[in-house]
Design an enzyme around this catalytic site. Structure first.
Site, mmCIF file in Angstrom:
data_model
loop_
_atom_site.group_PDB
_atom_site.id
_atom_site.type_symbol
_atom_site.label_atom_id
_atom_site.label_comp_id
_atom_site.label_asym_id
_atom_site.label_seq_id
_atom_site.Cartn_x
_atom_site.Cartn_y
_atom_site.Cartn_z
ATOM 1 N N ASP A 189 0.872 -1.183 0.000
ATOM 2 C CA ASP A 189 0.000 0.000 0.000
ATOM 3 C C ASP A 189 0.904 1.226 0.000
ATOM 4 O O ASP A 189 2.135 1.092 -0.077
ATOM 5 C CB ASP A 189 -0.949 -0.018 1.216
ATOM 6 N N HIS A 250 -2.885 3.170 -4.564
ATOM 7 C CA HIS A 250 -2.239 2.724 -3.310
ATOM 8 C C HIS A 250 -0.852 2.154 -3.585
ATOM 9 O O HIS A 250 -0.460 1.122 -3.033
ATOM 10 C CB HIS A 250 -3.114 1.687 -2.605
ATOM 11 N N GLU A 314 -9.924 2.972 -4.988
ATOM 12 C CA GLU A 314 -9.419 4.303 -4.664
ATOM 13 C C GLU A 314 -8.200 4.689 -5.507
ATOM 14 O O GLU A 314 -7.134 4.980 -4.969
ATOM 15 C CB GLU A 314 -9.074 4.359 -3.174
ATOM 16 N N ASP A 407 -11.595 -2.188 11.697
ATOM 17 C CA ASP A 407 -10.858 -1.005 12.188
ATOM 18 C C ASP A 407 -11.836 -0.052 12.887
ATOM 19 O O ASP A 407 -11.413 0.804 13.658
ATOM 20 C CB ASP A 407 -10.109 -0.287 11.059
#
Ligand code: ACM
Length: 501
Positions: A189, A250, A314, A407
């Site tokens: 990432d 990423h 993303e 998370d």
């Protein structure tokens, strides 16, 4: 007399049936009369000479007798036998994860048509014994168990914060207890590249390290030997590891190591310390494709999984929109826009991996630019990308964040890392439903399963990691395995569990 019969026989059966002390709850349990008492010891025996039996029996013995919680080795002649057996052929109604477990007054027989099913039977037996240690008694019963979903996963992000191989093994152990079967390893990432690639040493020399606020270095990576060790460790527990090598977004850590991967190689590069979505993404050039193919050559040797996760989420298209070279490629290939270019990008990788017998998984965003038939869509924002993919006939894995993102804080009063985070309570994870009303019974078959996803931007140490994962993973395991769910019943089993809190 009537009452004595009720309290002595019916009542204990009733209590136990509400409370089979096993998570995830087996799908079919028939209680019988009588009890197996194991006060005088237990002994594990294998039936037949199938060589797959020995490692399972050893693992099982270690779970039972190596546990610090209790110890009942079968040394006395009156020890009760637990017999493990792999049956020769499989009937149609069973999957390769099905098993049966029969408790008689004087023995237990665990059998399956596969080694994996037998392993799961042993996990059920371990919980039955460990959670019955106060009474040393297990009611006679017959369990026949098959999971609801074939993909029961957990993602661990080791890029945002790095966790040692010992920690990874610890969660693989917990997953095995819960009959979860896929460890999705988010290895690359923006904030760190965590897998050694021999052809590109800078990926870990540079890409695995970021400079923190006061100048200190943070990072780490797994050597190829570490990875082989963990893959073998997981395989022993019938867990497949799916590596994720993110593209095209990423990818800042890789770009910091090899700036030629960017559309703007001359701009300053670093491994970012701040979280969030980055605009410098892989440039769809021949040199990037060659780099990715070379990386994947090594990844495919390390991971026997036939599935590889290639990311796809993303990925802002800003750099592509402002690159003459990229715009020329869009024109040359007759693509409509940058989303179609992302599909073109992924398709090249998919085709390459297909030559090696591997299939790709991609995050939900990949539905935007067109889907090839063989790609599996992992729906994360919610279930809608999954629903679209199903309509297209693609297979899907569900990890919608409002049920699956570990998370997020567990409790209402817990401090949130950022304002937009919702609370994800245990009871909500338990209610995770992989379907929506619009998904037809036919399409349901294309939902492979679901996954808990543990992103680690705000999980900096092992204590916090454990708090985020447990006990929510137990609820996820049951949501994916058990057909009939009841939260109260689950919570009681969890509260009484000797090993799973
Ligand atoms: C994701 O959470 N961006 C997959």
């Amino acid at each position: 007399m009537k009452y004595i019969f009720f309290f002595a026989v019916i009542f204990p059966l009733f209590v136990f049936s509400q409370d089979i002390p096993v998570i995830p709850k087996p799908n079919k349990v028939e209680l019988k009369s009588g009890f197996l008492n194991f006060k005088n010891g237990l002994s594990i025996k294998t039936y037949g000479n199938d060589n797959r039996l020995t490692p399972i029996a050893r693992y099982f013995a270690n779970c039972l007798f190596g546990s610090k919680q209790w110890k009942v080795p079968g040394t006395t002649p009156v020890a009760k036998n637990i017999i493990l057996r792999i049956l020769p052929s499989q009937s149609d109604s069973l999957t390769d994860e099905s098993y049966s477990l029969r408790v008689f007054v004087d023995s237990i027989i665990i059998q399956s048509h596969t080694a994996k099913g037998l392993f799961y039977g042993c996990q059920t037996a371990t919980q039955l014994f460990v959670n019955s240690v106060l009474s040393y008694e297990i009611p006679c019963m017959e369990i026949t168990d098959t999971p609801q979903f074939g993909y029961r996963g957990m993602l661990l992000d080791v890029s945002r914060h790095f966790f040692s191989k010992e920690v990874v093994k610890q969660y693989i152990d917990i997953m095995a207890q819960l009959k979860m079967n896929v460890f999705h390893w988010h290895l690359t990432d923006d904030q760190g590249w965590r897998i050694e690639i021999k052809k590109y040493p800078r990926l870990t020399e540079v890409g695995a390290w970021r400079t923190e606020k006061y100048g200190s270095k943070y990072g780490g990576f797994y050597t190829q030997d570490d990875i082989k060790e963990i893959v073998a460790y997981a395989a022993e527990r019938f867990i497949t590891i799916i590596p994720e090598i993110e593209l095209p977004g990423h990818s800042s850590a890789a770009i910091a190591a090899y700036p030629f991967l960017s559309c703007n190689p001359n701009l300053p590069k670093n491994v970012p310390t701040a979280w969030g979505i980055k605009t410098d993404i892989y440039c769809p050039s021949d040199s990037t494709f060659q780099f990715l193919k070379n990386v994947l050559d090594e990844v495919c040797v390390l991971f026997p999984s036939n599935l590889i996760h290639m990311g796809g989420d993303e990925a802002p298209k800003y750099a592509w929109m402002h690159s003459e070279q990229v715009q020329a490629l869009i024109k040359k290939e007759g693509l409509k826009n940058e989303e179609e270019l992302q599909h073109f990008f992924l398709k090249k990788i998919e085709d390459y991996l297909a030559l090696k017998g591997k299939r790709c998984i991609g995050w939900g965003e990949i539905v935007k630019g067109g889907l090839s038939n063989s790609v599996i869509v992992m729906s994360w924002l919610d279930k809608s990308a999954g629903v679209k993919a199903l309509a297209h006939g693609n297979e899907v894995i569900m990890t919608p964040r409002w049920y699956c993102y570990f998370d997020y804080p567990q409790y209402r009063r817990e401090k949130k890392a950022v304002w937009w985070m919702l609370y994800l309570e245990l009871s909500r994870v338990y209610k995770f439903n992989l379907y929506t009303k619009s998904i037809t019974p036919e399409s349901r078959k294309l939902i492979l399963g679901g996954q808990a996803s543990v992103w680690t931007e705000y999980i900096a140490d092992e204590k916090q990691l454990h708090h985020q994962i447990m006990p929510r993973l137990t609820a996820m395991a049951e949501a994916l395995w058990s057909k009939n769910r009841n939260y109260k019943d689950f919570k009681k089993r969890l509260d009484n569990s000797a090993t799973l809190k």
